[in-house]
Design a protein around this motif. Structure first.
Motif, PDB file in Angstrom:
ATOM      1  N   LEU A 164      -3.694  52.591 -22.546  1.00  0.00           N
ATOM      2  CA  LEU A 164      -2.373  52.280 -21.994  1.00  0.00           C
ATOM      3  C   LEU A 164      -1.300  52.768 -22.947  1.00  0.00           C
ATOM      4  CD1 LEU A 164      -2.839  48.549 -20.893  1.00  0.00           C
ATOM      5  CD2 LEU A 164      -2.769  50.523 -19.390  1.00  0.00           C
ATOM      6  N   THR A 165      -0.186  53.164 -22.378  1.00  0.00           N
ATOM      7  CA  THR A 165       0.966  53.451 -23.221  1.00  0.00           C
ATOM      8  C   THR A 165       1.616  52.130 -23.616  1.00  0.00           C
ATOM      9  OG1 THR A 165       2.504  53.559 -21.356  1.00  0.00           O
ATOM     10  CG2 THR A 165       1.381  55.615 -21.976  1.00  0.00           C
ATOM     11  N   HIS A 166       2.481  52.197 -24.582  1.00  0.00           N
ATOM     12  CA  HIS A 166       3.166  50.977 -25.022  1.00  0.00           C
ATOM     13  C   HIS A 166       3.967  50.383 -23.870  1.00  0.00           C
ATOM     14  CE1 HIS A 166       6.174  48.511 -27.187  1.00  0.00           C
ATOM     15  NE2 HIS A 166       5.144  48.259 -27.968  1.00  0.00           N
ATOM     16  N   ARG A 167       4.642  51.217 -23.129  1.00  0.00           N
ATOM     17  CA  ARG A 167       5.450  50.755 -21.995  1.00  0.00           C
ATOM     18  C   ARG A 167       4.600  50.082 -20.923  1.00  0.00           C
ATOM     19  NH1 ARG A 167      10.083  54.293 -19.516  1.00  0.00           N
ATOM     20  NH2 ARG A 167      11.248  52.986 -20.908  1.00  0.00           N
ATOM     21  N   SER A 168       3.455  50.699 -20.572  1.00  0.00           N
ATOM     22  CA  SER A 168       2.605  50.112 -19.533  1.00  0.00           C
ATOM     23  C   SER A 168       1.953  48.816 -20.019  1.00  0.00           C
ATOM     24  CB  SER A 168       1.554  51.108 -19.042  1.00  0.00           C
ATOM     25  OG  SER A 168       0.698  51.494 -20.094  1.00  0.00           O
ATOM     26  N   ALA A 169       1.626  48.740 -21.303  1.00  0.00           N
ATOM     27  CA  ALA A 169       1.066  47.501 -21.848  1.00  0.00           C
ATOM     28  C   ALA A 169       2.089  46.373 -21.775  1.00  0.00           C
ATOM     29  CB  ALA A 169       0.604  47.712 -23.277  1.00  0.00           C
ATOM     30  N   CYS A 170       3.349  46.677 -22.067  1.00  0.00           N
ATOM     31  CA  CYS A 170       4.411  45.660 -21.954  1.00  0.00           C
ATOM     32  C   CYS A 170       4.597  45.230 -20.506  1.00  0.00           C
ATOM     33  CB  CYS A 170       5.722  46.199 -22.522  1.00  0.00           C
ATOM     34  SG  CYS A 170       5.731  46.319 -24.309  1.00  0.00           S
TER      35      CYS A 170
END
Length: 91
Positions: free
Chosen positions: A9-15
């Protein structure tokens, strides 16, 4: 952290995933936690004559547990917000 570190996951998608499941958890289970604290830990009927005292006390619970979580986080200690609130209520 593992999903972001491995590149799943990217950081944005994880958030985004975390936000969605946090909201779902509050909606699905939030009332159970509130009922446990309200009915099993604190006898709110003792404050029927002066609910202001209960409100002030619970405000101090929020302040105290928030300060503890902040201090523990700054010291890189593992900390649980729920355990901090329960400890503050019992204290």
């Amino acid at each position: 952290a593992n999903a972001v570190g491995s590149g799943t996951l990217t950081h944005r998608s994880a958030c985004l995933v975390a936000c969605v499941f946090e909201v779902l958890g509050v909606i699905a289970l939030g009332s159970n936690v509130t009922d446990t604290i309200r009915k099993k830990m604190v006898d709110v009927s003792l404050f029927n004559h002066d609910p202001y005292v209960l409100a002030v006390g619970m405000s101090f619970v929020n302040v105290g547990s928030g300060l503890w979580v902040l201090a523990a986080t700054l010291l890189s200690m593992p900390v649980s917000t729920t355990h901090s609130v329960v400890g503050a209520v019992l204290g």
